[in-house]
Motif scaffolding. Structure first.
Motif, PDB file in Angstrom:
ATOM      1  N   TYR A 145       0.856  -1.183   0.000  1.00 22.21           N
ATOM      2  CA  TYR A 145       0.000   0.000   0.000  1.00 22.21           C
ATOM      3  C   TYR A 145       0.891   1.231   0.000  1.00 22.21           C
ATOM      4  O   TYR A 145       2.056   1.188   0.412  1.00 22.21           O
ATOM      5  N   TYR A 146       0.348   2.335  -0.453  1.00 24.57           N
ATOM      6  CA  TYR A 146       1.069   3.600  -0.437  1.00 24.57           C
ATOM      7  C   TYR A 146       0.069   4.734  -0.601  1.00 24.57           C
ATOM      8  O   TYR A 146      -0.981   4.582  -1.234  1.00 24.57           O
ATOM      9  N   SER A 147       0.399   5.855  -0.005  1.00 26.31           N
ATOM     10  CA  SER A 147      -0.462   7.031  -0.093  1.00 26.31           C
ATOM     11  C   SER A 147       0.361   8.270   0.203  1.00 26.31           C
ATOM     12  O   SER A 147       1.448   8.184   0.783  1.00 26.31           O
ATOM     13  N   VAL A 148      -0.161   9.415  -0.189  1.00 27.60           N
ATOM     14  CA  VAL A 148       0.496  10.688   0.085  1.00 27.60           C
ATOM     15  C   VAL A 148      -0.416  11.508   0.984  1.00 27.60           C
ATOM     16  O   VAL A 148      -1.589  11.729   0.660  1.00 27.60           O
ATOM     17  N   ASP A 149       0.091  11.929   2.110  1.00 33.02           N
ATOM     18  CA  ASP A 149      -0.671  12.727   3.057  1.00 33.02           C
ATOM     19  C   ASP A 149      -0.934  14.111   2.460  1.00 33.02           C
ATOM     20  O   ASP A 149       0.005  14.844   2.127  1.00 33.02           O
ATOM     21  N   GLU A 150      -2.197  14.472   2.327  1.00 34.75           N
ATOM     22  CA  GLU A 150      -2.549  15.745   1.696  1.00 34.75           C
ATOM     23  C   GLU A 150      -2.105  16.947   2.528  1.00 34.75           C
ATOM     24  O   GLU A 150      -1.864  18.029   1.987  1.00 34.75           O
ATOM     25  N   ASN A 151      -2.028  16.776   3.838  1.00 35.37           N
ATOM     26  CA  ASN A 151      -1.677  17.896   4.713  1.00 35.37           C
ATOM     27  C   ASN A 151      -0.182  18.167   4.761  1.00 35.37           C
ATOM     28  O   ASN A 151       0.254  19.320   4.678  1.00 35.37           O
ATOM     29  N   ILE A 152       0.607  17.101   4.908  1.00 36.28           N
ATOM     30  CA  ILE A 152       2.038  17.309   5.105  1.00 36.28           C
ATOM     31  C   ILE A 152       2.904  16.710   3.998  1.00 36.28           C
ATOM     32  O   ILE A 152       4.125  16.853   4.018  1.00 36.28           O
ATOM     33  N   GLY A 153       2.278  16.043   3.024  1.00 35.91           N
ATOM     34  CA  GLY A 153       3.015  15.573   1.868  1.00 35.91           C
ATOM     35  C   GLY A 153       3.841  14.324   2.062  1.00 35.91           C
ATOM     36  O   GLY A 153       4.600  13.930   1.177  1.00 35.91           O
ATOM     37  N   ARG A 154       3.737  13.683   3.212  1.00 33.92           N
ATOM     38  CA  ARG A 154       4.528  12.473   3.444  1.00 33.92           C
ATOM     39  C   ARG A 154       4.029  11.307   2.599  1.00 33.92           C
ATOM     40  O   ARG A 154       2.829  11.161   2.381  1.00 33.92           O
ATOM     41  N   PHE A 155       4.976  10.470   2.165  1.00 36.02           N
ATOM     42  CA  PHE A 155       4.656   9.281   1.397  1.00 36.02           C
ATOM     43  C   PHE A 155       4.638   8.099   2.366  1.00 36.02           C
ATOM     44  O   PHE A 155       5.667   7.704   2.899  1.00 36.02           O
ATOM     45  N   HIS A 156       3.436   7.557   2.603  1.00 30.62           N
ATOM     46  CA  HIS A 156       3.273   6.434   3.517  1.00 30.62           C
ATOM     47  C   HIS A 156       3.289   5.128   2.727  1.00 30.62           C
ATOM     48  O   HIS A 156       2.727   5.052   1.624  1.00 30.62           O
ATOM     49  N   SER A 157       3.904   4.106   3.298  1.00 33.21           N
ATOM     50  CA  SER A 157       4.000   2.820   2.609  1.00 33.21           C
ATOM     51  C   SER A 157       4.328   1.718   3.611  1.00 33.21           C
ATOM     52  O   SER A 157       4.543   1.986   4.801  1.00 33.21           O
ATOM     53  N   ASN A 158       4.400   0.493   3.118  1.00 39.16           N
ATOM     54  CA  ASN A 158       4.785  -0.636   3.981  1.00 39.16           C
ATOM     55  C   ASN A 158       6.146  -0.402   4.613  1.00 39.16           C
ATOM     56  O   ASN A 158       6.355  -0.721   5.795  1.00 39.16           O
ATOM     57  N   ILE A 159       7.076   0.147   3.850  1.00 38.90           N
ATOM     58  CA  ILE A 159       8.425   0.376   4.369  1.00 38.90           C
ATOM     59  C   ILE A 159       8.439   1.511   5.379  1.00 38.90           C
ATOM     60  O   ILE A 159       9.098   1.426   6.424  1.00 38.90           O
ATOM     61  N   ALA A 160       7.719   2.581   5.095  1.00 38.27           N
ATOM     62  CA  ALA A 160       7.702   3.718   6.017  1.00 38.27           C
ATOM     63  C   ALA A 160       7.028   3.368   7.334  1.00 38.27           C
ATOM     64  O   ALA A 160       7.415   3.875   8.394  1.00 38.27           O
ATOM     65  N   ASN A 161       6.019   2.497   7.298  1.00 39.03           N
ATOM     66  CA  ASN A 161       5.233   2.211   8.494  1.00 39.03           C
ATOM     67  C   ASN A 161       5.709   1.011   9.301  1.00 39.03           C
ATOM     68  O   ASN A 161       5.315   0.856  10.451  1.00 39.03           O
ATOM     69  N   ILE A 162       6.525   0.145   8.719  1.00 40.90           N
ATOM     70  CA  ILE A 162       6.980  -1.030   9.463  1.00 40.90           C
ATOM     71  C   ILE A 162       7.986  -0.606  10.530  1.00 40.90           C
ATOM     72  O   ILE A 162       8.692   0.390  10.383  1.00 40.90           O
ATOM     73  N   LYS A 163       8.016  -1.336  11.633  1.00 39.28           N
ATOM     74  CA  LYS A 163       8.934  -0.998  12.725  1.00 39.28           C
ATOM     75  C   LYS A 163      10.369  -0.987  12.208  1.00 39.28           C
ATOM     76  O   LYS A 163      10.785  -1.873  11.467  1.00 39.28           O
ATOM     77  N   LYS A 164      11.137   0.031  12.598  1.00 45.95           N
ATOM     78  CA  LYS A 164      12.451   0.255  11.989  1.00 45.95           C
ATOM     79  C   LYS A 164      13.391  -0.933  12.155  1.00 45.95           C
ATOM     80  O   LYS A 164      14.215  -1.206  11.268  1.00 45.95           O
ATOM     81  N   GLU A 165      13.280  -1.664  13.280  1.00 48.88           N
ATOM     82  CA  GLU A 165      14.161  -2.814  13.490  1.00 48.88           C
ATOM     83  C   GLU A 165      13.898  -3.946  12.499  1.00 48.88           C
ATOM     84  O   GLU A 165      14.743  -4.828  12.323  1.00 48.88           O
ATOM     85  N   LEU A 166      12.736  -3.928  11.855  1.00 46.33           N
ATOM     86  CA  LEU A 166      12.380  -4.988  10.904  1.00 46.33           C
ATOM     87  C   LEU A 166      12.825  -4.673   9.477  1.00 46.33           C
ATOM     88  O   LEU A 166      12.764  -5.531   8.608  1.00 46.33           O
ATOM     89  N   ARG A 167      13.272  -3.450   9.243  1.00 43.18           N
ATOM     90  CA  ARG A 167      13.697  -3.079   7.892  1.00 43.18           C
ATOM     91  C   ARG A 167      14.977  -3.803   7.480  1.00 43.18           C
ATOM     92  O   ARG A 167      15.273  -3.906   6.298  1.00 43.18           O
ATOM     93  N   ALA A 168      15.719  -4.299   8.466  1.00 43.34           N
ATOM     94  CA  ALA A 168      16.947  -5.025   8.160  1.00 43.34           C
ATOM     95  C   ALA A 168      16.673  -6.315   7.389  1.00 43.34           C
ATOM     96  O   ALA A 168      17.580  -6.880   6.775  1.00 43.34           O
ATOM     97  N   PHE A 169      15.417  -6.763   7.390  1.00 43.65           N
ATOM     98  CA  PHE A 169      15.054  -8.023   6.740  1.00 43.65           C
ATOM     99  C   PHE A 169      14.447  -7.811   5.346  1.00 43.65           C
ATOM    100  O   PHE A 169      13.990  -8.742   4.710  1.00 43.65           O
ATOM    101  N   ILE A 170      14.462  -6.559   4.901  1.00 44.24           N
ATOM    102  CA  ILE A 170      13.896  -6.211   3.597  1.00 44.24           C
ATOM    103  C   ILE A 170      14.997  -6.151   2.549  1.00 44.24           C
ATOM    104  O   ILE A 170      16.081  -5.605   2.800  1.00 44.24           O
ATOM    105  N   LYS A 171      14.736  -6.692   1.370  1.00 43.02           N
ATOM    106  CA  LYS A 171      15.666  -6.623   0.251  1.00 43.02           C
ATOM    107  C   LYS A 171      14.905  -6.262  -1.024  1.00 43.02           C
ATOM    108  O   LYS A 171      13.687  -6.453  -1.107  1.00 43.02           O
ATOM    109  N   TYR A 172      15.659  -5.749  -1.980  1.00 42.32           N
ATOM    110  CA  TYR A 172      15.071  -5.523  -3.301  1.00 42.32           C
ATOM    111  C   TYR A 172      15.885  -6.295  -4.325  1.00 42.32           C
ATOM    112  O   TYR A 172      17.086  -6.071  -4.480  1.00 42.32           O
TER     113      TYR A 172
END
Length: 459
Positions: free
Chosen positions: A208-235
């Motif tokens: 999922y992904y979206s752009v906050d109309e108020n502050i312009g932030r790009f929200h997504s699975n990567i942005a919202n997942i707990k930071k300690e879990l990002r170490a397990f993500i690859k592309y």
């Protein structure tokens, strides 16, 4: 849209719906899948929302619920009263809606996929996810340079991530609700199923992904997942590296201490570039902007403690070690930590002006006493609406990250995967120096500020 998600509910394994229905037979005709649907929605929403800010509750769209099941209130009332796997917040006038959360009578080890049995409900779920994906694409039509990377090549080591969740939130006995050790905050159990929900969505390619109309932030699975879990993500099998702006919001707050930021004719970054935020200022807007400019001129022309406070704050923010430096000034004997200073700045930026009189506003009063002129500027900005300051800083941040740096990278290197996380940009390892250079240049061109960056390798 992943077939796995469209055909299964994700339910905390400790919720035995069959046992609840057997012990407390509903007094209305029902379909079991509708009960699972509500539980699944709460778990799913918990992976998206900030549980700390809402006492563990998540909000559900009543209109959506009504469209999916016109008798959803009967089902929800049953779940809240029979066996109580679900709890609802008290309704407060002025709030958007009720909040809901899962109540667990035993510890949560995992989310269990429950196949959707009812044919009609399966069709409804598939239709909903199709509409949802269409909505994501429509809302982010100008951000294809970010959304295109959420594809089958983006993966997570589900087993490794789940093991990390066990480390972060060890199994603990649950004897009632999910209230945490601090009043108003969720327990580790609630945070645990939030993390597990995020992992499951990632593993099943439910992006999922979206752009906050108020502050312009790009929200997504990567942005919202707990930071300690990002170490397990690859592309595409490659590890990722994240480049972030050090003490981003304090840095950008120094722009608000300059007259040019409030002047229409200014060629540099100024408040008129954020038209959606202008209405949040105190009315009449021209008068409040003039008042801020006048106050800054008085402070700058004087040689008082206030003027030195302006200078000191700017030096601290540009030191590259803002939180430790400000801790040394406010607490020379080391009684306060870097974490305390982060809490202090959160209060300064996000809380209302009235909050300063509360017993828990000690950190905010410390900042006011050390930097009275800086505090006064922030106070004037928040006079009408306390969210104005934080929205302003986040809008500046997102303009730089999403609209300038990421867009430039996409133009110069269209085949380079990039992912934004609010004040940072992640990419595949080996490209961190290039991304750092772009960030520095775009920040200087946009704000005139020299920035210090941090580089974090995921995995």
């Amino acid at each position: 849209m992943p077939d796995f998600k469209s055909m299964c509910w994700m339910i905390p394994e400790s919720i035995n719906l069959d046992a609840i229905l057997s012990k407390y037979p509903p007094d209305f005709p029902y379909k079991k899948d509708y009960f699972y649907h509500l539980i699944d929605l709460i778990v799913d929403a918990s992976g998206l929302e900030d549980l700390d800010n809402d006492e563990g509750y998540v909000k559900l769209n009543a209109t959506r619920l009504q469209q999916f099941n016109k008798n959803y209130k009967k089902y929800m009332d049953y779940l809240r009263s029979k066996g109580r796997p679900v709890d609802r917040s008290k309704y407060v006038v002025g709030k958007e809606s009720f909040g809901y959360r899962i109540l667990l009578k035993s510890d949560l080890r995992q989310l269990e996929p429950i196949p959707i049995q009812d044919f009609v409900i399966r069709k409804k779920v598939k239709r909903y996810h199709k509409e949802q994906q269409a909505a994501y694409k429509k809302a982010t039509k100008n951000h294809a340079y970010l959304t295109k990377w959420f594809n089958h090549l983006l993966t997570i080591d589900e087993k490794g991530a789940r093991k990390k969740v066990d480390e972060l939130f060890p199994y603990t006995p649950v004897t009632g609700g999910i209230w945490g050790p601090v009043k108003g905050q969720p327990s580790n159990v609630a945070k645990r199923y939030k993390a597990l929900s995020s992992i499951k969505k990632f593993a099943s390619k439910d992006f999922y992904y979206s752009v906050d109309e108020n502050i312009g932030r790009f929200h997504s699975n990567i942005a919202n997942i707990k930071k300690e879990l990002r170490a397990f993500i690859k592309y595409d099998g490659q590890k990722l590296v994240n480049i972030d702006i050090k003490n981003s919001q304090p840095l950008f707050s120094t722009l608000l201490l300059k007259k040019a930021f409030y002047q229409n004719h200014s060629k540099s970054i100024n408040i008129q570039q954020f038209p959606t935020l202008i209405p949040l200022l105190h009315k009449p807007v021209d008068k409040i902007l003039s008042s801020i400019i006048h106050y800054i001129m008085i402070v700058e022309s004087s040689k008082t403690h206030d003027s030195k406070g302006f200078q000191r704050y700017n030096l601290l923010v540009n030191s590259g070690d803002f939180y430790n430096e400000i801790a040394a000034i406010i607490s020379p004997h080391g009684a306060l930590t870097k974490g305390d200073m982060k809490k202090m700045m959160f209060m300064v930026f996000f809380s209302s002006n009235k909050f300063i009189g509360q017993p828990t506003a000690h950190f905010k009063r410390l900042f006011r006493d050390k930097f009275p002129a800086v505090y006064e500027i922030f106070k004037m900005i928040k006079r009408n609406n306390h969210t104005t300051l934080s929205h302003l800083l986040q809008r500046i941040e997102s303009n730089i990250i999403v609209e300038k740096a990421a867009k430039r990278i996409a133009m110069e290197n269209p085949d380079l995967p990039i992912f934004t996380v609010h004040d940072s940009i992640a990419t595949v390892v080996g490209n961190e120096l290039y991304v750092s250079e772009v960030l520095r240049e775009e920040i200087f061109n946009y704000t005139g500020l020299h920035v210090k960056l941090g580089i974090e390798f995921w995995g």
